[in-house]
Design a protein around this motif. Structure first.
Motif, short mmCIF file in Angstrom:
data_model
loop_
_atom_site.label_atom_id
_atom_site.label_comp_id
_atom_site.label_asym_id
_atom_site.label_seq_id
_atom_site.Cartn_x
_atom_site.Cartn_y
_atom_site.Cartn_z
N ALA A 28 0.85 -1.20 0.00
CA ALA A 28 0.00 0.00 0.00
C ALA A 28 0.88 1.24 0.00
CB ALA A 28 -0.89 0.00 1.23
N ARG A 79 -10.87 -5.19 -6.11
CA ARG A 79 -10.87 -5.09 -4.65
C ARG A 79 -9.97 -3.92 -4.28
NH1 ARG A 79 -8.63 -9.78 -2.27
NH2 ARG A 79 -9.93 -9.48 -0.45
N ARG A 83 -7.96 -1.75 -1.40
CA ARG A 83 -7.40 -1.72 -0.04
C ARG A 83 -7.45 -0.28 0.44
NH1 ARG A 83 -2.01 -2.80 -0.92
NH2 ARG A 83 -2.34 -5.03 -0.80
N GLU A 143 -6.92 -1.61 8.23
CA GLU A 143 -6.74 -1.97 6.82
C GLU A 143 -8.03 -2.67 6.41
OE1 GLU A 143 -4.12 -4.78 3.84
OE2 GLU A 143 -3.11 -3.85 5.55
N ILE A 195 -10.59 -4.06 3.18
CA ILE A 195 -10.69 -4.45 1.77
C ILE A 195 -12.14 -4.21 1.36
CG2 ILE A 195 -10.46 -6.29 0.07
CD1 ILE A 195 -7.78 -5.46 1.34
N SER A 216 -5.30 1.51 -2.60
CA SER A 216 -4.63 0.80 -3.70
C SER A 216 -5.44 -0.45 -4.00
CB SER A 216 -3.20 0.43 -3.31
OG SER A 216 -3.19 -0.38 -2.15
N ALA A 219 -6.17 -4.26 -4.22
CA ALA A 219 -5.75 -5.43 -3.43
C ALA A 219 -5.79 -6.64 -4.35
CB ALA A 219 -6.69 -5.63 -2.25
#
Length: 193
Positions: free
Chosen positions: A118, A136, A138, A145, A147, A165, A167
């Motif tokens: 990340a 997905r 993040r 954290e 998702i 970002s 995932a």
């Protein structure tokens, strides 16, 4: 939606209301403008109320007397609602503006590339709302954290350290809505085609 006759009536009403507003802004009475333009008061009154079809024979003397162009009366008030702004490429992201440049709330479709790690969390003024379209995403938010899957949304104060970002091995696509402060941080580079 409207027939040609209905559209003509709407256009006559728009021209009439613009004509009335300009006449009043110049402090002219119906009679003063009608006489100086060489027409009857009833003709001008019917034009202003939209009950008489506007034509060049009537509009030219009026526009000359008012010091305006015919286009000032017949211009289309409906701006093109489409948003045509180039995408912004920044740090591997593709940021597509979905709102006009001067909108009070900024909306973007952002494609996040896959990353092994990340990005470093950032802090800035503003608020953000994000909705995942595909992939997905993040979301690092403070010490959490998360998702986010397609169809999930999150809203947060951007003064909390955060980063986003994709995932997994594919990219993630999301809609992000920022207030102006949040948008400046995310889109401050020069747009590229």
């Amino acid at each position: 939606m409207y027939g040609k006759e209905g559209e003509a009536d709407m256009e006559s009403a728009r021209i009439g209301s613009r004509l009335r507003a300009i006449r009043r802004s110049q402090g002219l009475t119906l009679e003063e403008l009608a006489v100086s333009a060489g027409m009857s008061v009833s003709t001008l009154s019917r034009l202003e109320s939209g009950k008489r079809q506007a034509n060049l024979e009537l509009l030219l003397p009026l526009t000359r007397r008012l010091g305006i162009r015919v286009d000032d009366l017949v211009a289309d008030e409906r701006p093109d609602p489409r948003v045509r702004r180039p995408p912004i490429h920044r740090d591997g992201l593709v940021i597509v503006p979905l709102a006009p440049e001067h909108a009070p709330v900024m909306t973007y479709r952002i494609t996040y590339p896959p990353r092994a790690q990340a990005p470093e969390p950032r802090v800035h003024e503003g608020y953000e709302w994000i909705y995942v379209l595909s992939g997905r995403l993040r979301l690092i938010l403070g010490d959490q954290e998360l998702i986010l899957e397609p169809g999930e949304a999150a809203e947060f104060d951007t003064r909390t350290p955060h980063s986003m970002s994709a995932a997994g091995s594919g990219s993630a696509e999301a809609i992000s809505i920022f207030n102006r402060d949040g948008a400046k941080i995310h889109t401050h580079t020069t747009p590229q085609e």
